[in-house]
Structures are given as C-alpha cells and as structure tokens.
Design an enzyme around this catalytic site. Structure first.
Site, mmCIF file in Angstrom:
data_model
loop_
_atom_site.group_PDB
_atom_site.id
_atom_site.type_symbol
_atom_site.label_atom_id
_atom_site.label_comp_id
_atom_site.label_asym_id
_atom_site.label_seq_id
_atom_site.Cartn_x
_atom_site.Cartn_y
_atom_site.Cartn_z
ATOM 1 N N THR A 46 34.674 67.013 -35.591
ATOM 2 C CA THR A 46 34.824 65.720 -34.926
ATOM 3 C C THR A 46 36.112 65.018 -35.359
ATOM 4 O OG1 THR A 46 33.911 63.478 -34.903
ATOM 5 C CG2 THR A 46 33.289 64.830 -36.758
ATOM 6 N N ASP A 47 36.615 64.143 -34.483
ATOM 7 C CA ASP A 47 37.805 63.356 -34.855
ATOM 8 C C ASP A 47 37.491 62.363 -35.978
ATOM 9 O OD1 ASP A 47 36.268 61.530 -33.415
ATOM 10 O OD2 ASP A 47 37.860 60.953 -32.024
ATOM 11 N N GLU A 48 36.193 62.116 -36.222
ATOM 12 C CA GLU A 48 35.841 61.126 -37.254
ATOM 13 C C GLU A 48 36.237 61.563 -38.649
ATOM 14 O OE1 GLU A 48 32.089 59.169 -37.088
ATOM 15 O OE2 GLU A 48 32.115 59.044 -34.909
ATOM 16 N N TYR A 100 28.086 60.323 -42.341
ATOM 17 C CA TYR A 100 28.178 61.383 -41.312
ATOM 18 C C TYR A 100 29.540 62.065 -41.342
ATOM 19 C CZ TYR A 100 29.379 63.363 -36.749
ATOM 20 O OH TYR A 100 29.840 64.193 -35.753
ATOM 21 N N LYS A 125 30.775 65.972 -42.254
ATOM 22 C CA LYS A 125 31.495 66.863 -41.331
ATOM 23 C C LYS A 125 32.833 67.303 -41.956
ATOM 24 C CE LYS A 125 30.575 67.842 -37.560
ATOM 25 N NZ LYS A 125 29.765 68.988 -37.004
HETATM 26 P P1 NAD Z 1 22.950 66.132 -31.128
HETATM 27 O O1 NAD Z 1 22.454 65.254 -32.235
HETATM 28 O O2 NAD Z 1 22.683 65.747 -29.727
HETATM 29 O O3 NAD Z 1 22.391 67.614 -31.326
HETATM 30 C C1 NAD Z 1 22.340 68.247 -32.569
HETATM 31 C C2 NAD Z 1 21.445 69.471 -32.421
HETATM 32 O O4 NAD Z 1 21.416 70.136 -33.698
HETATM 33 C C3 NAD Z 1 19.979 69.117 -32.091
HETATM 34 O O5 NAD Z 1 19.486 69.975 -31.090
HETATM 35 C C4 NAD Z 1 19.239 69.343 -33.396
HETATM 36 O O6 NAD Z 1 17.886 69.720 -33.219
HETATM 37 C C5 NAD Z 1 20.071 70.456 -34.020
HETATM 38 N N1 NAD Z 1 19.942 70.514 -35.476
HETATM 39 C C6 NAD Z 1 20.014 69.478 -36.361
HETATM 40 N N2 NAD Z 1 19.818 69.928 -37.606
HETATM 41 C C7 NAD Z 1 19.646 71.276 -37.510
HETATM 42 C C8 NAD Z 1 19.433 72.308 -38.460
HETATM 43 N N3 NAD Z 1 19.332 72.032 -39.766
HETATM 44 N N4 NAD Z 1 19.317 73.571 -38.020
HETATM 45 C C9 NAD Z 1 19.394 73.871 -36.697
HETATM 46 N N5 NAD Z 1 19.580 72.930 -35.758
HETATM 47 C C10 NAD Z 1 19.719 71.659 -36.161
HETATM 48 O O7 NAD Z 1 24.508 66.275 -31.400
HETATM 49 P P2 NAD Z 1 25.699 66.463 -30.364
HETATM 50 O O8 NAD Z 1 26.193 65.143 -29.951
HETATM 51 O O9 NAD Z 1 25.306 67.466 -29.345
HETATM 52 O O10 NAD Z 1 26.800 67.103 -31.335
HETATM 53 C C11 NAD Z 1 26.916 68.513 -31.492
HETATM 54 C C12 NAD Z 1 28.048 68.793 -32.459
HETATM 55 O O11 NAD Z 1 29.259 68.254 -31.969
HETATM 56 C C13 NAD Z 1 27.847 68.188 -33.845
HETATM 57 O O12 NAD Z 1 28.286 69.112 -34.788
HETATM 58 C C14 NAD Z 1 28.730 66.945 -33.826
HETATM 59 O O13 NAD Z 1 29.170 66.646 -35.122
HETATM 60 C C15 NAD Z 1 29.860 67.408 -32.933
HETATM 61 N N6 NAD Z 1 30.570 66.363 -32.177
HETATM 62 C C16 NAD Z 1 29.871 65.451 -31.439
HETATM 63 C C17 NAD Z 1 30.574 64.503 -30.678
HETATM 64 C C18 NAD Z 1 29.855 63.488 -29.822
HETATM 65 O O14 NAD Z 1 30.498 62.610 -29.261
HETATM 66 N N7 NAD Z 1 28.552 63.541 -29.658
HETATM 67 C C19 NAD Z 1 31.973 64.494 -30.700
HETATM 68 C C20 NAD Z 1 32.649 65.439 -31.487
HETATM 69 C C21 NAD Z 1 31.937 66.371 -32.208
HETATM 70 O O1 DAU Z 2 34.217 60.489 -32.374
HETATM 71 C C1 DAU Z 2 33.273 61.516 -32.288
HETATM 72 C C2 DAU Z 2 31.931 61.010 -32.763
HETATM 73 O O2 DAU Z 2 31.447 60.133 -31.750
HETATM 74 C C3 DAU Z 2 30.937 62.130 -33.031
HETATM 75 O O3 DAU Z 2 31.393 62.889 -34.111
HETATM 76 C C4 DAU Z 2 29.556 61.553 -33.361
HETATM 77 O O4 DAU Z 2 28.612 62.604 -33.493
HETATM 78 C C5 DAU Z 2 29.121 60.648 -32.235
HETATM 79 O O5 DAU Z 2 27.892 60.044 -32.563
HETATM 80 C C6 DAU Z 2 30.177 59.569 -31.961
HETATM 81 O O6 DAU Z 2 30.234 58.613 -33.063
HETATM 82 P P1 DAU Z 2 30.409 57.033 -32.803
HETATM 83 O O7 DAU Z 2 29.927 56.314 -33.982
HETATM 84 O O8 DAU Z 2 31.785 56.737 -32.319
HETATM 85 O O9 DAU Z 2 29.406 56.873 -31.546
HETATM 86 P P2 DAU Z 2 28.317 55.776 -31.172
HETATM 87 O O10 DAU Z 2 27.874 56.083 -29.782
HETATM 88 O O11 DAU Z 2 27.287 55.627 -32.218
HETATM 89 O O12 DAU Z 2 29.165 54.445 -31.144
HETATM 90 C C7 DAU Z 2 30.320 54.300 -30.313
HETATM 91 C C8 DAU Z 2 30.905 52.931 -30.590
HETATM 92 O O13 DAU Z 2 30.007 51.930 -30.077
HETATM 93 C C9 DAU Z 2 31.055 52.600 -32.065
HETATM 94 O O14 DAU Z 2 32.242 51.831 -32.238
HETATM 95 C C10 DAU Z 2 29.844 51.747 -32.399
HETATM 96 C C11 DAU Z 2 29.573 51.029 -31.105
HETATM 97 N N1 DAU Z 2 28.163 50.717 -30.822
HETATM 98 C C12 DAU Z 2 27.264 51.732 -30.876
HETATM 99 C C13 DAU Z 2 25.932 51.506 -30.601
HETATM 100 C C14 DAU Z 2 24.921 52.633 -30.686
HETATM 101 C C15 DAU Z 2 27.784 49.431 -30.456
HETATM 102 O O15 DAU Z 2 28.599 48.508 -30.395
HETATM 103 N N2 DAU Z 2 26.468 49.193 -30.192
HETATM 104 C C16 DAU Z 2 25.511 50.181 -30.265
HETATM 105 O O16 DAU Z 2 24.313 49.893 -30.031
#
Ligand code: NAD
Ligand code: DAU
Length: 341
Positions: free
Chosen positions: A126-128, A151, A155
């Site tokens: 992730t970019d985080e 988190y 990562k």
């Molecule tokens: P998500 O939370 O929707 O899904 C995570 C999945 O992993 C779930 O199906 C969960 O059951 C499974 N999981 C959790 N712990 C596990 C374990 N110990 N063993 C096997 N499976 C397990 O997450 P997502 O948003 O689909 O993210 C997927 C990946 O992409 C993550 O690695 C996250 O860090 C990365 N990522 C997410 C975003 C985003 O915006 N959501 C952006 C960049 C990178």
């Molecule tokens: O940048 C990539 C990441 O993006 C991934 O690695 C993470 O898995 C994914 O969860 C996401 O992280 P963020 O913290 O950026 O996403 P989130 O949707 O939780 O929040 C997006 C922005 O919105 C953040 O600045 C917090 C804000 N927010 C979020 C929620 C849930 C609010 O203001 N109100 C809310 O209720």
C-alpha cells in the site's frame, strides 16, 4: 499451466482479482486461501464458483502446517499475497492481529516459498507505507518508508521482510504499492461504501477532522490489472507504485456521493479526527507507466457512479453485513462519533 496461490481472495480486492483473472487466463489454476475474517465473504466469488481452475481453502496464512501442505499438494509457481487486516481504524483499536496476519503471516508465506521454490512472489502492499505528504509532492518508489498507523507499519514491516528475502536468499519477489481503491464488494467500513450506505439509510456521514485529508483514488479493476502486469512483466526484486492520479479531499468525495444520490449536505457531520490521521497520499505511478506500459482504464466519474449503482442494486449483499454483531460492536467502540462542529 501455472499454479497460483492467491491469499485473501475473499476480500474486496482479492475477490475482484480472482473473478477477473479466471475469465482472462485459462492457464492459471488458482487456490484461494482465506481465513474468512469479518472482511472475507464467499458471496464476492459467486461468479467464480464451479470454475474448474478455482479452489477455495479456508485457512490462515499464519498456519505453517496448512501452508506447507498446500505447497506440497499444489506445487505453486506464483504466490500473490492479498491477505491482510486492512482497516486503519481497526488497527488503532487493537494492533495485535495486524502484526500477526500482516507480518508473521507474510513471513510464513515467504519461508515456505523459499523452502519449496517458486517462480514469483508478489506482495500486495500500500502507499500508506510511505507515511504522509504535505500539500506538495508525490510518493515514488524511492520515497523512504515512514508508516504512521499500526496498519501501515505492519504492511511496511512485511515489505521489508519481502525485500530481505529477495536480497538474502534471491527469492524472486515483487511488491506493488497502490493508493485507495473503490468499487463493488468493498466492506462498508471504508470511506466510500460507508458514505453511500449511510446516505441510503438516512444516517449521518461522519467526516473525520476538517475533512481536508486527501486520498488518491483508483478503481479496483485498474489496481488488479496493474498487479497482473507487474506479475507478468515486472523486474524481479522491484517495487511498483500504482495510482490513477485522482486526488480528492474527503469532504469532496462525501459531497459528490450526496450529490449523486440527490441528498442534502445536512447529513454531513464533522467528528473527532482519527488519531495520527495521515494528511495526504498521492502516488507517482510513472515507473509502472513507462516501464510496463500500464495505465488506468477507468474514468473516475464513471467508475464512482458505477460503484454507487452497484451498492444500490446489491442491498442483499450489504444488509447481511451491516446487521452482523461484529459491526455493531465496532460501531460502538470506534464509530460512536463525537461531533465536533
Ligand atoms: P479486505 O479487508 O477487504 O480483505 C482482506 C482479506 O484477507 C479478507 O478476505 C480476509 O478474510 C483475508 N484475511 C485476513 N487475515 C487473513 C489470514 N490470516 N489468512 C488468510 N486470509 C486472511 O482488504 P482489501 O481492501 O481487499 O485489501 C487487500 C490487500 O490490498 C491488503 O493487503 C491491503 O493491505 C492491500 N491494499 C488495499 C487498498 C485499499 O484501498 N483497500 C489499497 C492498497 C493496498
Ligand atoms: O491508501 C491505501 C489504503 O487505503 C489501504 O492500504 C487501506 O487498506 C485502506 O483501508 C485505505 O486506508 P484509508 O485509511 O485511507 O481508508 P479509509 O476508507 O478508512 O479512509 C479514507 C479517508 O476517509 C481517511 O482520510 C479517513 C477518512 N474517513 C474514513 C471513514 C471510514 C472519514 O472521514 N470518515 C469515515 O467514517
């Protein structure tokens, strides 16, 4: 034929990856290993069920014996690690499971991959991991790692472990670092689906702090096409940023959703800020664009409308989720928002 271990394939991004790739590549046999945490949902994979190139295994990436037996049985060529605890707010409530899954789980996958030998190990990061930007500048692949939340530090730890396995043992690794995803099947704790569902249900929209934090948005399909391309053509040992150059302030995303759903901005409620809230993320994706010739296919306006429509049309999917006890508990613990304005 390639034997591919996809972990976390029942989550938001992993399920989209599997559903997309099975239609495109009949030379991949996929094993989806997912422990089905609160975020994992097999309904996301309905369209892939019954495909002879698809197997689901319920289990954790932290279970060494299980991982070993899967490697013995399927002789994987590729490992793509999507599995993670993914939500920042939850990591602030309790970090242990983030360390266990994201760091130890990744380490177990790496150790097993090294022991059995594989062609490629792709870590979905992730970019985080880069921390937070001020108003100017972008994250490049050489930006120092400086994570701020439990988190993102888990990562980042995993990324460092992946790089150490490449450097020390020559494990053929790749790392992708993507910005914020949106699209169908995203768990409704994340900003976009939460705001859509709260609007539909006439609930307040909790905006953290001043609402001016910036995230860089990408449609989930574009992320996954980039992951596929990095796996196919990426240079072993390297990191690739993925982003679609769509920075938005949180408050503007929230207003856009309200506008598209034709609802009043009175639903917006400014609430106490997320502790340690990163101010701005913005990806410089020029490496993947120039080296691999990737570019995003989806226009933000169209894809966000498509996403909103998907949630409107798939009430059954989200109703089952928002009625679950664990979400109520989480709501009480974290999202009992203190209004600040
Ligand atoms: P998500 O939370 O929707 O899904 C995570 C999945 O992993 C779930 O199906 C969960 O059951 C499974 N999981 C959790 N712990 C596990 C374990 N110990 N063993 C096997 N499976 C397990 O997450 P997502 O948003 O689909 O993210 C997927 C990946 O992409 C993550 O690695 C996250 O860090 C990365 N990522 C997410 C975003 C985003 O915006 N959501 C952006 C960049 C990178
Ligand atoms: O940048 C990539 C990441 O993006 C991934 O690695 C993470 O898995 C994914 O969860 C996401 O992280 P963020 O913290 O950026 O996403 P989130 O949707 O939780 O929040 C997006 C922005 O919105 C953040 O600045 C917090 C804000 N927010 C979020 C929620 C849930 C609010 O203001 N109100 C809310 O209720």
């Amino acid at each position: 034929m390639k034997n591919v271990l996809v972990t976390g394939g029942a989550g938001f991004i992993g399920s989209n990856f599997i559903n997309t790739i099975l239609k495109k590549r009949d030379d991949w046999k996929i094993v989806n290993l997912d422990s089905l945490t609160y975020a994992g949902n097999l309904e996301n994979l309905k369209e892939s069920e019954g495909n002879s190139n698809y197997n689901f295994v319920k289990g954790s990436i932290t279970d060494k014996e299980l991982i070993t037996s899967l490697f013995e049985k399927f002789k994987f060529d590729y490992v793509i690690n999507f599995a993670a605890e993914s939500h920042v707010d939850r990591s602030i409530l309790g970090s242990e499971v983030f360390f266990t899954t994201n760091v130890i789980g990744t380490n177990i996958l790496l150790e097993t991959s090294k022991r059995f030998g594989i062609e490629k190990f792709l870590q979905v990061s992730t970019d985080e991991v880069y921390g937070s930007l001020g108003p100017e500048g972008y994250f490049t692949e050489t930006t120092p790692i400086a994570p701020n939340s439990p988190y993102s530090s888990s990562k980042a730890s995993a990324d460092l472990m992946v790089q150490a396995f490449h450097h020390t043992y020559g494990l053929p690794t790749l790392i992708t670092r993507c910005s914020n995803n949106y699209g169908p099947y995203q768990f409704p704790e994340k900003l976009i689906p939460l705001m859509i569902l709260n609007t539909v249900n006439g609930k307040k929209l909790p905006v953290y702090g001043d609402g001016l934090n910036v995230r860089d948005w990408i449609y989930v399909v574009d992320h996954n096409l980039a992951v596929e391309m990095v796996l196919d053509k990426g240079k072993i040992g390297e990191v690739y940023n993925i982003g679609a150059e769509r920075e938005m302030k949180n408050i503007d995303i929230v207003k856009l959703i309200l506008e598209k759903l034709n609802k009043s901005e009175d639903l917006i409620e400014y609430v106490k800020d997320r502790p340690g809230h990163d101010r701005r993320y913005a990806i410089d994706a020029s490496k993947i664009k120039t080296e691999l010739n990737w570019k995003p296919k989806f226009d933000f306006e169209e894809a966000i409308s498509k996403t909103i429509d998907w949630y409107l049309e798939n009430k059954n999917w989200w109703e089952r989720i928002i009625n679950k006890e664990y979400l109520k508990y989480y709501d009480e613990q974290y999202n009992s928002h203190e209004q600040v304005v």
